[in-house]
Design an enzyme around this catalytic site. Structure first.
Site, short mmCIF file in Angstrom:
data_model
loop_
_atom_site.label_atom_id
_atom_site.label_comp_id
_atom_site.label_asym_id
_atom_site.label_seq_id
_atom_site.Cartn_x
_atom_site.Cartn_y
_atom_site.Cartn_z
N HIS A 165 -7.61 0.82 -6.15
CA HIS A 165 -7.78 0.00 -4.94
C HIS A 165 -8.52 -1.29 -5.34
O HIS A 165 -9.68 -1.51 -4.95
CB HIS A 165 -8.58 0.79 -3.90
CG HIS A 165 -8.54 0.21 -2.52
ND1 HIS A 165 -7.76 -0.89 -2.18
CD2 HIS A 165 -9.22 0.54 -1.38
CE1 HIS A 165 -7.95 -1.17 -0.90
NE2 HIS A 165 -8.82 -0.33 -0.39
N CYS A 170 -16.23 1.89 1.16
CA CYS A 170 -15.08 1.03 1.49
C CYS A 170 -14.65 1.18 2.95
O CYS A 170 -13.98 0.29 3.47
CB CYS A 170 -13.92 1.32 0.55
SG CYS A 170 -13.27 3.00 0.66
N ARG A 226 0.88 -1.18 0.00
CA ARG A 226 0.00 0.00 0.00
C ARG A 226 0.91 1.21 0.00
O ARG A 226 1.75 1.38 0.89
CB ARG A 226 -0.90 0.01 1.23
CG ARG A 226 -1.57 1.35 1.44
CD ARG A 226 -2.65 1.33 2.48
NE ARG A 226 -3.85 0.66 2.00
CZ ARG A 226 -5.05 0.75 2.57
NH1 ARG A 226 -5.21 1.51 3.65
NH2 ARG A 226 -6.08 0.11 2.08
N ARG A 238 -13.59 -8.41 2.70
CA ARG A 238 -12.18 -8.18 2.38
C ARG A 238 -11.39 -9.44 2.70
O ARG A 238 -10.52 -9.86 1.94
CB ARG A 238 -11.62 -6.99 3.19
CG ARG A 238 -12.20 -5.63 2.84
CD ARG A 238 -11.84 -5.20 1.44
NE ARG A 238 -10.41 -5.17 1.21
CZ ARG A 238 -9.59 -4.16 1.54
NH1 ARG A 238 -10.08 -3.07 2.06
NH2 ARG A 238 -8.29 -4.22 1.29
N GLN A 274 -10.37 -3.86 -2.80
CA GLN A 274 -11.67 -3.44 -2.28
C GLN A 274 -12.80 -3.84 -3.23
O GLN A 274 -13.88 -4.23 -2.80
CB GLN A 274 -11.69 -1.91 -2.06
CG GLN A 274 -12.99 -1.40 -1.48
CD GLN A 274 -13.22 -1.85 -0.04
OE1 GLN A 274 -12.33 -1.71 0.78
NE2 GLN A 274 -14.39 -2.41 0.25
N ASP A 288 -17.11 7.41 -1.10
CA ASP A 288 -15.85 7.25 -0.37
C ASP A 288 -15.54 8.62 0.24
O ASP A 288 -16.19 9.62 -0.10
CB ASP A 288 -14.76 6.81 -1.36
CG ASP A 288 -13.41 6.52 -0.71
OD1 ASP A 288 -13.36 6.34 0.53
OD2 ASP A 288 -12.39 6.48 -1.44
N1 NVA Z 1 -9.82 6.83 -1.13
C1 NVA Z 1 -9.41 6.40 0.18
C2 NVA Z 1 -9.68 4.94 0.37
C3 NVA Z 1 -9.32 4.42 1.72
C4 NVA Z 1 -9.54 2.95 1.85
C5 NVA Z 1 -7.94 6.70 0.36
O1 NVA Z 1 -7.16 6.49 -0.58
O2 NVA Z 1 -7.56 7.17 1.43
N1 CP Z 2 -11.15 0.07 2.88
C1 CP Z 2 -9.86 -0.01 3.25
O1 CP Z 2 -8.97 -0.29 2.45
O2 CP Z 2 -9.66 0.17 4.58
P1 CP Z 2 -8.26 0.37 5.32
O3 CP Z 2 -7.70 1.69 4.86
O4 CP Z 2 -8.60 0.35 6.76
O5 CP Z 2 -7.33 -0.75 4.93
#
Ligand code: NVA
Ligand code: CP
Length: 300
Positions: free
Chosen positions: A131, A259, A104, A287, A134, A219
């Site tokens: 992502h 998500c 990540r 997940r 997800q 989101d």
């Molecule tokens: N769009 C959000 C998703 C978090 C799971 C981010 O990138 O922070």
């Molecule tokens: N939805 C998601 O990816 O959650 P986290 O940021 O907690 O991993």
């Protein structure tokens, strides 16, 4: 044979994705029945987190454990990843010792560089661009609740961000119509949009995008890395909240997904989040199951 990675939903065919979701439903059932399923016995997953996470970290770590393997958490703060060692060198070293790498991070190019230099499968656990993990959980949740999503109408309301981009890819692979409403300066990536053709359409307002939808998704308005824009974004996105009025435009049996984490009272009201149409907790739990199916496909 070259190493198989999962950096985007488009790395897998429609058939691959559907069979993965069916397998996820099956491994979920096995877990609930207490049937042991350990095809990854002796396998090790390195998990690099350069951004925060609750769901992704817990689900991958729990998933590896349940499949008989082990997961190792790496953060930039306590590895050389945060001290300037090139990702390409890290890829060669880490992949010589483990069976898979989850990452990540910020720039998607960093994930691509890692994959290009890794001898083991690399999984995108979220980048600024995409992502995909997800979406496996979201699609599993839809399939469990409603069956195939082909031909359905999905509304994306809010930021044209990494989640929105993965919904565009999902529209391509799962063949549904995606109706997007974003503020003018926060639309999704034009080339991704163009790649989806007429399956994906842009709409001026949240109400218009939601009209006749079978699924409404949103989101956060400020993603990880955009914390400094948080206040400004509250104003820019004010008309893009998923609330009772927006939900009333959708079909009566429409579902709501997010998500998570969610900011109640910003991108979605508490009322919608806690309503009977909301499947956010199933989505979060899936997940685990969807990624177990993914890990088995890539690592077994
Ligand atoms: N769009 C959000 C998703 C978090 C799971 C981010 O990138 O922070
Ligand atoms: N939805 C998601 O990816 O959650 P986290 O940021 O907690 O991993």
């Amino acid at each position: 044979m070259s190493t198989r990675h999962f950096l985007s939903l488009l790395d897998f065919s429609s058939d691959d994705l559907k069979s993965l979701i069916n397998h996820a439903i099956d491994v979920k059932q096995k877990l609930k029945q207490g049937v042991s399923h350990t095809p990854l016995s002796g396998k090790l997953l390195a998990m690099i987190f350069e951004k925060s996470s609750t769901r992704t970290r817990v689900s991958f770590e729990a998933g590896m454990y349940q499949l008989g393997g082990h997961a190792m958490f790496l953060s930039p703060r306590d590895s050389h990843l945060g001290r300037g060692e090139p990702i390409e060198d890290s890829a060669r070293v880490i992949s010589s010792m483990v069976d898979g790498i989850l990452i990540r991070t910020f720039g998607h190019d960093r994930i691509e560089a890692l994959a290009a230099h890794s001898r083991v499968p690399v999984i995108n656990g979220l980048s600024d661009l995409l992502h995909p993990c997800q979406l496996l959980a979201d699609m599993q949740t839809w399939f469990e609740q409603r069956g195939d999503i082909a031909g359905a109408s999905v509304a994306w309301i809010g930021d044209g961000n990494n989640m929105c981009h993965s919904y565009i890819n999902a529209a391509i692979r799962f063949d549904f119509a995606l109706r997007i409403a974003c503020p003018p300066d926060h639309k999704p990536d034009p080339s991704l949009l163009a790649s989806a053709g007429d399956r994906v359409s842009l709409h001026a307002t949240a109400l218009e995008a939601a009209r006749g939808a079978d699924l409404i998704v949103t989101d956060v308005w400020a993603s990880m890395g955009q914390e400094e824009e948080q206040k400004q974004r509250l104003e820019i996105f004010a008309d893009y909240q998923v609330n009772r009025e927006v939900m009333s435009q959708a079909n009566d049996d429409a579902l709501f997904m997010h998500c998570l984490p969610a900011h109640r009272g910003e991108e979605v009201t508490s009322e919608v989040l806690e309503s009977s149409q909301s499947v956010i907790w199933q989505e979060a739990e899936n997940r685990l199951h969807a990624q177990k199916a993914l890990l088995e496909k890539l690592l077994a």
